[in-house]
Scaffold this active site. Structure first.
Site, short mmCIF file in Angstrom:
data_model
loop_
_atom_site.label_atom_id
_atom_site.label_comp_id
_atom_site.label_asym_id
_atom_site.label_seq_id
_atom_site.Cartn_x
_atom_site.Cartn_y
_atom_site.Cartn_z
CD GLU A 271 45.81 49.02 33.80
OE1 GLU A 271 45.99 49.32 34.99
OE2 GLU A 271 45.57 47.85 33.42
CE LYS A 331 42.32 49.74 39.02
NZ LYS A 331 43.37 48.77 38.67
CB CYS A 383 42.92 46.75 35.46
SG CYS A 383 43.70 45.17 35.87
#
Length: 507
Positions: A271, A331, A383
């Protein structure tokens, strides 16, 4: 031992302890029988309380659970948020006290409308439905906090085989059902009703037998040859991550690690491995894409992305593919305070924790395509996204492989990153697919369709993980039906309990 179920501080203190021991049932401790004990103590503690007392007892359980299980939040607030020990402790206390209401309200509902002391079997079923209901609700309300679910305790336990059938929540339902049945066993026998006793035995033993029988059952099958993987773990200190003076050093690190790596099909960076907007790093990414293409590889990396939406600039936490692949993902599930700040007009500027770097991301659209690499569909999770069971299932059902990239450096040596890893393992088990997990400082690893880590790099080490993953097709029952069968069962049980309770009060 009646004091444990009666009103008063001894029972409340036991509820705090019961919530706290749930943490020991999860990673990294993995003492799974403690999950049964914790749920059983929660159930027993509500048996003789009125709704107001049950509200307090449920809050105590939640306070113990989140106080022990999310202690890693203190680490982030203190070490990276610039808060003193006292302030960080106070903020952690406020957070724990607030989120404990996720258990207080269901306890009140239970005592007010659902509890049926005179019908142990019906009471047990309604409690199991309520337990799953509270887990699902806190995974949705205000974007959700889907952490510390009891079902994760069974990743290596006897009930693991149920995950591909009904997901982690089917396991949670079974744990609650089992705990309440054990508590009610004597009362059930005393009823003398052989039919109810037989049903109780089936409900008690059946799920555990099924879980064991299905534990090694393969619901999916290979859709192609194995793909070689190299996942890079840079182990970059969080204090350096967003320092402009360290930008070139970080880009050079991942470039050099990639240049020195073996030739593989998939080269994975973690990430925000590129800690600058994609548009500013386009030349660098083009160079890495050319390198990957010359090796017949697909390179996938995390990178912040800026786009203009409705004539406004929006920033996203993203993933992009270069080389032998294509696609960009933005995301969708953002971390509160880490990636966006609730009530930011009020909170920003109070302490450094509310002004963390990259804490102003926008939410990506829900209709994004899968990433493409080497001719296969890859479901991406950045995540926090991997901890949402239903969200992850929706993407996994469209994919051949699962990928999660993360940066858990925020939580140091706490148990948070290992809990996060366990949830990623459960997603692979539910989907019956291989998962690649690439992180900044660990744990980077490959997870097989049974939720087991086949190879990994330890935390806090710099290195390159090599291994193979296999693209999979076909859908597990959970990916096909999701939680709808369990939702229908729980709704029917709620309705049954409500009607029966109302009829009992009118007689």
């Amino acid at each position: 031992m009646r004091w444990t179920t009666r009103p008063g501080w001894p029972g409340n203190l036991l509820a705090v302890a019961a919530g706290a021991i749930t943490t020991l049932a999860l990673a990294p401790f993995d003492i799974w029988p403690l999950a049964l004990l914790a749920v059983g103590l929660f159930y027993a503690g509500l048996r003789e309380l009125n709704p107001r007392q049950a509200l307090g007892r449920g809050w105590c359980f939640g306070f113990g659970l989140f106080g022990a299980g999310t202690s890693w939040i203190y680490y982030s607030i203190h070490h990276f948020g610039g808060a003193s020990v006292l302030l960080a402790g106070f903020l952690m206390l406020i957070f724990t006290a607030a989120i404990a209401w996720f258990f207080a309200l269901p306890a009140w509902i239970w005592a007010r409308w659902l509890r049926r002391n005179e019908a142990p079997l019906a009471d047990t079923l309604a409690f199991a439905a309520l337990w799953v209901g509270q887990e699902a609700f806190r995974g949705w309300f205000l974007t959700g906090f889907p952490w510390l679910y009891s079902g994760y305790s069974q990743l290596d336990g006897p009930l693991a085989g149920l995950a591909p059938v009904g997901g982690m929540w089917l396991i949670s339902f079974t744990l609650a059902l089992t705990a309440a049945l054990i508590y009610n066993a004597v009362r059930l026998v005393r009823t003398g009703r052989k039919g109810f006793i037989a049903v109780g035995v089936v409900l008690l033993a059946g799920p555990w037998v099924a879980g064991l029988a299905l534990k090694h059952h393969a619901w999916t099958s290979p859709s192609g040859a194995p793909l070689s993987v190299a996942a890079l773990q840079g182990n970059i200190e969080q204090s350096m991550k967003w320092d402009p003076a360290q930008l070139n050093a970080q880009l050079e690190l991942y470039r050099d690690m990639s240049f020195s790596s073996k030739r593989v099909d998939l080269l994975i960076w973690p990430e925000t491995a590129v800690p600058v907007l994609k548009e500013s790093a386009q030349g660098y990414l083009d160079m890495m894409g050319k390198f990957a293409a010359e090796r017949d590889s697909a390179m996938i990396t995390g990178v912040p992305i800026r786009e203009v939406v409705h004539q406004q600039k929006r920033f996203y936490n993203g993933i992009t593919v270069v080389g032998e692949g294509d696609g960009t993902y933005l995301k969708q599930k953002l971390v509160p305070f880490g990636e966006y700040v609730p009530l930011q007009d009020v909170l920003r500027g109070l302490i450094a924790f509310f002004d963390l770097p990259m804490s102003d991301f926008a939410r990506g659209p829900s209709d994004q395509a899968m990433l493409q690499a080497k001719g296969y569909q890859i479901a991406p999770f950045i995540c926090y996204e991997v901890v949402y069971p239903e969200f992850a299932a929706g993407l996994a059902a469209q994919s051949d492989l699962l990928l999660t990239i993360s940066n858990d450096t925020w939580f140091g040596t706490s148990i948070g990153p290992l809990q996060h890893l366990q949830m990623a393992q459960m997603r692979a088990l539910e989907a019956g697919r291989w998962m690649i997990r690439a992180t900044n400082n660990g744990v980077t690893g490959l997870i097989n369709p049974f939720g087991q880590i086949t190879t990994q790099i330890p935390q806090f080490e710099r290195g390159i993980l090599y291994g193979e993953v296999v693209p999979m097709h076909n859908l597990t029952p959970y990916l096909q039906w999701r939680s709808w069968p369990l939702i229908i069962v729980c709704v029917l049980l709620f309705g049954w309990a409500l009607i029966a309770s109302r009829m009992a009060k009118t007689v």
